[in-house]
Design a protein around this motif. Structure first.
Motif, PDB file in Angstrom:
ATOM      1  N   ALA A   1      12.648   1.115  -9.626  1.00 24.91           N
ATOM      2  CA  ALA A   1      13.642   1.136  -8.547  1.00 24.91           C
ATOM      3  C   ALA A   1      13.349   2.207  -7.499  1.00 24.91           C
ATOM      4  CB  ALA A   1      15.034   1.349  -9.138  1.00 24.91           C
ATOM      5  N   LEU A   2      12.366   3.077  -7.720  1.00 23.10           N
ATOM      6  CA  LEU A   2      12.146   4.225  -6.824  1.00 23.10           C
ATOM      7  C   LEU A   2      11.700   3.844  -5.402  1.00 23.10           C
ATOM      8  CD1 LEU A   2      10.647   6.788  -9.345  1.00 23.10           C
ATOM      9  CD2 LEU A   2      12.896   6.824  -8.271  1.00 23.10           C
ATOM     10  N   PRO A   3      10.817   2.904  -5.089  1.00 23.29           N
ATOM     11  CA  PRO A   3      10.190   1.921  -5.958  1.00 23.29           C
ATOM     12  C   PRO A   3       8.823   2.403  -6.462  1.00 23.29           C
ATOM     13  CG  PRO A   3       9.732   1.361  -3.690  1.00 23.29           C
ATOM     14  CD  PRO A   3      10.563   2.633  -3.650  1.00 23.29           C
ATOM     15  N   MET A   4       8.273   1.646  -7.424  1.00 23.15           N
ATOM     16  CA  MET A   4       6.976   1.949  -8.004  1.00 23.15           C
ATOM     17  C   MET A   4       6.408   0.672  -8.604  1.00 23.15           C
ATOM     18  SD  MET A   4       6.147   4.577 -11.148  1.00 23.15           S
ATOM     19  CE  MET A   4       6.002   6.030 -10.124  1.00 23.15           C
TER      20      MET A   4
ATOM     21  N   ARG B   1       5.202  10.876  -1.126  1.00 22.97           N
ATOM     22  CA  ARG B   1       5.712  10.572   0.215  1.00 22.97           C
ATOM     23  C   ARG B   1       5.346  11.644   1.237  1.00 22.97           C
ATOM     24  NH1 ARG B   1      11.357   8.590  -2.460  1.00 22.97           N
ATOM     25  NH2 ARG B   1      10.700   6.445  -2.931  1.00 22.97           N
ATOM     26  N   ASN B   2       4.811  12.754   0.777  1.00 28.52           N
ATOM     27  CA  ASN B   2       4.310  13.815   1.653  1.00 28.52           C
ATOM     28  C   ASN B   2       2.782  13.708   1.648  1.00 28.52           C
ATOM     29  OD1 ASN B   2       3.317  16.252   2.714  1.00 28.52           O
ATOM     30  ND2 ASN B   2       5.076  17.425   1.988  1.00 28.52           N
ATOM     31  N   ALA B   3       2.241  12.975   2.604  1.00 25.38           N
ATOM     32  CA  ALA B   3       0.811  12.637   2.596  1.00 25.38           C
ATOM     33  C   ALA B   3      -0.079  13.877   2.543  1.00 25.38           C
ATOM     34  CB  ALA B   3       0.482  11.794   3.821  1.00 25.38           C
ATOM     35  N   GLU B   4       0.298  14.919   3.273  1.00 22.96           N
ATOM     36  CA  GLU B   4      -0.536  16.126   3.300  1.00 22.96           C
ATOM     37  C   GLU B   4      -0.545  16.802   1.929  1.00 22.96           C
ATOM     38  OE1 GLU B   4      -0.813  20.420   5.707  1.00 22.96           O
ATOM     39  OE2 GLU B   4       0.558  18.838   6.390  1.00 22.96           O
ATOM     40  N   LEU B   5       0.621  16.899   1.294  1.00 22.64           N
ATOM     41  CA  LEU B   5       0.702  17.501  -0.030  1.00 22.64           C
ATOM     42  C   LEU B   5      -0.062  16.668  -1.054  1.00 22.64           C
ATOM     43  CD1 LEU B   5       1.814  19.427  -2.202  1.00 22.64           C
ATOM     44  CD2 LEU B   5       3.925  18.051  -2.213  1.00 22.64           C
TER      45      LEU B   5
ATOM     46  N   VAL C   1      -8.556   0.506 -12.786  1.00 22.77           N
ATOM     47  CA  VAL C   1      -7.223   1.108 -12.877  1.00 22.77           C
ATOM     48  C   VAL C   1      -7.286   2.587 -12.510  1.00 22.77           C
ATOM     49  CG1 VAL C   1      -5.315   1.699 -14.419  1.00 22.77           C
ATOM     50  CG2 VAL C   1      -6.378  -0.563 -14.572  1.00 22.77           C
ATOM     51  N   GLU C   2      -8.288   3.289 -13.028  1.00 15.70           N
ATOM     52  CA  GLU C   2      -8.423   4.720 -12.704  1.00 15.70           C
ATOM     53  C   GLU C   2      -8.641   4.923 -11.210  1.00 15.70           C
ATOM     54  OE1 GLU C   2      -7.693   7.104 -14.457  1.00 15.70           O
ATOM     55  OE2 GLU C   2      -8.437   7.038 -16.504  1.00 15.70           O
ATOM     56  N   ALA C   3      -9.440   4.054 -10.598  1.00 17.82           N
ATOM     57  CA  ALA C   3      -9.749   4.215  -9.175  1.00 17.82           C
ATOM     58  C   ALA C   3      -8.615   3.734  -8.274  1.00 17.82           C
ATOM     59  CB  ALA C   3     -11.038   3.458  -8.836  1.00 17.82           C
ATOM     60  N   GLY C   4      -7.874   2.702  -8.719  1.00 18.65           N
ATOM     61  CA  GLY C   4      -6.889   2.098  -7.842  1.00 18.65           C
ATOM     62  C   GLY C   4      -5.487   2.652  -7.955  1.00 18.65           C
ATOM     63  N   ALA C   5      -5.155   3.257  -9.096  1.00 14.95           N
ATOM     64  CA  ALA C   5      -3.801   3.789  -9.270  1.00 14.95           C
ATOM     65  C   ALA C   5      -3.617   5.089  -8.492  1.00 14.95           C
ATOM     66  CB  ALA C   5      -3.514   4.015 -10.751  1.00 14.95           C
ATOM     67  N   ASP C   6      -2.368   5.387  -8.167  1.00 14.07           N
ATOM     68  CA  ASP C   6      -2.031   6.680  -7.556  1.00 14.07           C
ATOM     69  C   ASP C   6      -1.700   7.708  -8.625  1.00 14.07           C
ATOM     70  OD1 ASP C   6      -2.024   5.777  -4.714  1.00 14.07           O
ATOM     71  OD2 ASP C   6      -0.398   4.500  -5.433  1.00 14.07           O
ATOM     72  N   LEU C   7      -0.979   7.251  -9.644  1.00 13.63           N
ATOM     73  CA  LEU C   7      -0.560   8.104 -10.757  1.00 13.63           C
ATOM     74  C   LEU C   7      -1.091   7.536 -12.060  1.00 13.63           C
ATOM     75  CD1 LEU C   7       3.234   8.734 -10.040  1.00 13.63           C
ATOM     76  CD2 LEU C   7       1.538  10.532 -10.369  1.00 13.63           C
ATOM     77  N   PHE C   8      -1.286   8.397 -13.044  1.00 13.19           N
ATOM     78  CA  PHE C   8      -1.669   7.947 -14.378  1.00 13.19           C
ATOM     79  C   PHE C   8      -0.662   8.511 -15.374  1.00 13.19           C
ATOM     80  CE2 PHE C   8      -3.824   7.855 -18.400  1.00 13.19           C
ATOM     81  CZ  PHE C   8      -4.459   6.619 -18.378  1.00 13.19           C
ATOM     82  N   LEU C   9       0.062   7.633 -16.074  1.00  8.85           N
ATOM     83  CA  LEU C   9       1.103   8.081 -17.003  1.00  8.85           C
ATOM     84  C   LEU C   9       0.527   8.286 -18.400  1.00  8.85           C
ATOM     85  CD1 LEU C   9       4.090   5.730 -16.027  1.00  8.85           C
ATOM     86  CD2 LEU C   9       3.348   7.879 -14.970  1.00  8.85           C
TER      87      LEU C   9
ATOM     88  N   PRO D   1       0.795  -1.228   0.000  1.00  2.00           N
ATOM     89  CA  PRO D   1       0.000   0.000   0.000  1.00  2.00           C
ATOM     90  C   PRO D   1       0.825   1.275   0.000  1.00  2.00           C
ATOM     91  CG  PRO D   1      -0.112  -1.118   2.129  1.00  2.00           C
ATOM     92  CD  PRO D   1       0.539  -2.064   1.186  1.00  2.00           C
ATOM     93  N   GLY D   2       2.045   1.211   0.505  1.00  2.00           N
ATOM     94  CA  GLY D   2       2.869   2.417   0.573  1.00  2.00           C
ATOM     95  C   GLY D   2       3.705   2.692  -0.657  1.00  2.00           C
ATOM     96  N   VAL D   3       3.666   1.793  -1.628  1.00  2.00           N
ATOM     97  CA  VAL D   3       4.430   1.986  -2.870  1.00  2.00           C
ATOM     98  C   VAL D   3       3.515   2.615  -3.917  1.00  2.00           C
ATOM     99  CG1 VAL D   3       5.618   0.806  -4.767  1.00  2.00           C
ATOM    100  CG2 VAL D   3       6.005   0.093  -2.394  1.00  2.00           C
ATOM    101  N   PRO D   4       3.910   3.724  -4.538  1.00  2.00           N
ATOM    102  CA  PRO D   4       3.036   4.348  -5.539  1.00  2.00           C
ATOM    103  C   PRO D   4       2.807   3.433  -6.737  1.00  2.00           C
ATOM    104  CG  PRO D   4       5.201   5.393  -5.533  1.00  2.00           C
ATOM    105  CD  PRO D   4       5.152   4.486  -4.342  1.00  2.00           C
ATOM    106  N   LEU D   5       1.574   3.398  -7.206  1.00  2.00           N
ATOM    107  CA  LEU D   5       1.175   2.555  -8.329  1.00  2.00           C
ATOM    108  C   LEU D   5       0.774   3.466  -9.489  1.00  2.00           C
ATOM    109  CD1 LEU D   5      -1.270  -0.505  -8.074  1.00  2.00           C
ATOM    110  CD2 LEU D   5      -1.094   0.942 -10.084  1.00  2.00           C
TER     111      LEU D   5
END
Length: 481
Positions: free
Chosen positions: A326-329, A441-445, A370-378, A297-301
């Motif tokens: 490797a960031l990881p992601m 990694r900055n939850a508030e931001l 995918v839209e709902a579960g991802a953190d980022l969309f490339l 859960p803590g790794v950005p997807l």
């Protein structure tokens, strides 16, 4: 006596969910509805493809088109394309009643008679743009991409009174260029085959016909309207577009905010909105499980949905993939396209199992997850006339990371509702990803950026009003002619 509503014929080769190969189909299924909500009598015209066999094939009162040059006879049959979307089907079995898609056969080969198939669609649209008693007649014929560009030419050479014409460019890379030997079969006057008409380096260009003869031209984002007036994104037509720049307008596409709404989406694991954003985590867990990724859960997807082509920057994703992972992601990809890119992505998924998932093809419910579960969309497209998935992403609190071009530049604010990079390179993509991961990694931001993205209004109302104003503007000189 009440004033009659403005009548707009929206001529298009595809309309979601009936026929769709890309963004044009989505727009054709949503913009006419938005126009109707404004009180405009907008109706969609489509070819009667075999895939639309559920609609009636006969109507004795339907307008008929006699044979013209190389074009066979046809009928224009009224049809309710959806509960809230009336329209017309162009019945011409010789051209449309066949297997395969709208442009290609089952093996992916272009139909050899596409020039005649879409000239017929354009001729039918122009027919409904001619004033006369009886049947419904359009005040404005709204043409979409090269497949309907000839409608503007047919009407330009028709005697007044006639409908005004508007040409929308969804993607200038596709221009409908055919050999000059096709011209006699189109039924257009000889003078139209000239450098000032639809002639293009000795060939026939349906796109150029629309750009030259339409009363107004629109593109699907303001930035793209500027980009296509110069090389390379003008694709050889930049001179024509510069000449017509006074008639050229950029209007950002909207999205279907009912179909893409995390608060009501039936295809996601847990519904949520800006007030319940913490529920998004359940969708990430569900996506990781379905995609076969590690439950981290803590790794950005990051998600990717769409055509797997170099135009979409998929090669940049491949080039930067190891450094991103490797960031990881984690990375989830859904789409199809270039076989070489599909193979390379599949190899990456095998080599990096648990961190990378690749699904070749398209799956609408999975796209929503995918839209709902991802953190980022490339979305690192080299060029993108508008794009809609980056708008879906913001609505779902999934921050888009885009190459700053076309509609991506107009819809994603770097560091405010997503992340953007200026150069179409793997290095620039990786730099933006590193900035995004630092923000994650900055939850508030991160929560602030998500809420700002979810507050964006990408509905059709504002853009539909711009189209309505443009219709009224181009009608005046035509109506008085």
């Amino acid at each position: 006596m009440a004033e009659e509503p403005l009548r707009v014929l929206y001529a298009t080769p595809e309309c979601a969910p009936l026929v769709k190969t890309g963004g044009l189909g989505d727009v054709s299924g949503t913009l006419p509805r938005a126009l109707r909500r404004l009180g405009i009598d907008a109706r969609v015209m489509l070819p009667a493809y075999r895939a639309l066999a559920q609609f009636p094939k006969r109507d004795p009162e339907a307008p008929s088109l006699p044979p013209l040059a190389g074009l066979p006879a046809a009928r224009i049959v009224p049809a309710m394309l959806a509960d809230d979307l009336p329209g017309f089907l162009v019945q011409c079995p010789a051209l449309y009643d066949r297997p395969g898609g709208p442009y290609q056969d089952g093996a992916g080969k272009e139909w050899e008679d596409n020039a005649l198939r879409f000239a017929q669609l354009a001729r039918a649209a122009a027919h409904l743009g001619r004033a006369g008693p009886g049947a419904w007649k359009a005040d404005v014929v709204h043409c979409n991409d090269w497949q309907t560009g000839l409608a503007a030419a047919y009407l330009a050479f028709a005697p007044p009174p006639r409908a005004a014409t508007l040409m929308t460019v969804h993607n200038l890379a596709f221009q409908g260029i055919f050999p000059a030997t096709r011209f006699p079969g189109l039924g257009l006057p000889p003078q139209s085959f000239s450098i000032a008409g639809l002639e293009y380096y000795g060939q026939v260009s349906f796109m150029k016909a629309g750009l030259v003869y339409a009363d107004a031209i629109t593109t699907v984002s303001p930035t793209y309207a500027r980009e296509i007036q110069s090389a390379p994104l003008g694709f050889g037509l930049e001179g024509v577009l510069r000449e017509r720049r006074a008639a050229l307008h950029g209007i950002l596409n909207g999205i279907d905010t009912e179909a893409w709404n995390p608060a009501t989406d039936r295809w996601i694991a847990r519904r949520y909105d800006a007030a319940t954003l913490e529920a998004k985590a359940a969708n990430k867990a569900a996506l990781q499980e379905r995609a076969g990724l590690a439950r981290e859960p803590g790794v950005p997807l990051a998600g990717v949905i769409g055509r797997l082509t170099t135009q979409k920057g998929i090669d940049l994703v491949l080039e930067a993939a190891e450094a991103m992972l490797a960031l990881p992601m984690q990375l989830v990809i859904l789409g199809s396209g270039d076989p070489a890119l599909e193979t390379a992505l599949a190899q990456l998924a095998r080599a990096r199992a648990g961190r990378v998932s690749v699904t070749i093809g398209f799956d609408e419910p999975y796209a929503h997850l995918v839209e709902a579960g991802a953190d980022l969309f490339l979305m690192p497209s080299r060029f993108e006339p508008c794009g809609i998935t980056q708008m879906h992403s913001q609505r779902y609190g999934t921050l888009p990371l885009v190459h700053s071009t076309g509609g991506l530049a107009d819809s994603v604010a770097d560091g405010v509702t997503g992340f953007a990079f200026g150069q179409a390179s793997a290095g620039a993509l990786l730099g933006a990803v590193e900035r995004a991961v630092a923000a994650y990694r900055n939850a508030e931001l991160w929560r602030k950026l998500q809420l700002q993205a979810m507050a964006r209004d990408f509905g059709w109302e504002a853009s539909a009003r711009r189209y309505a104003a443009l219709y009224a503007q181009i009608m005046r000189p035509v109506s008085s002619g």
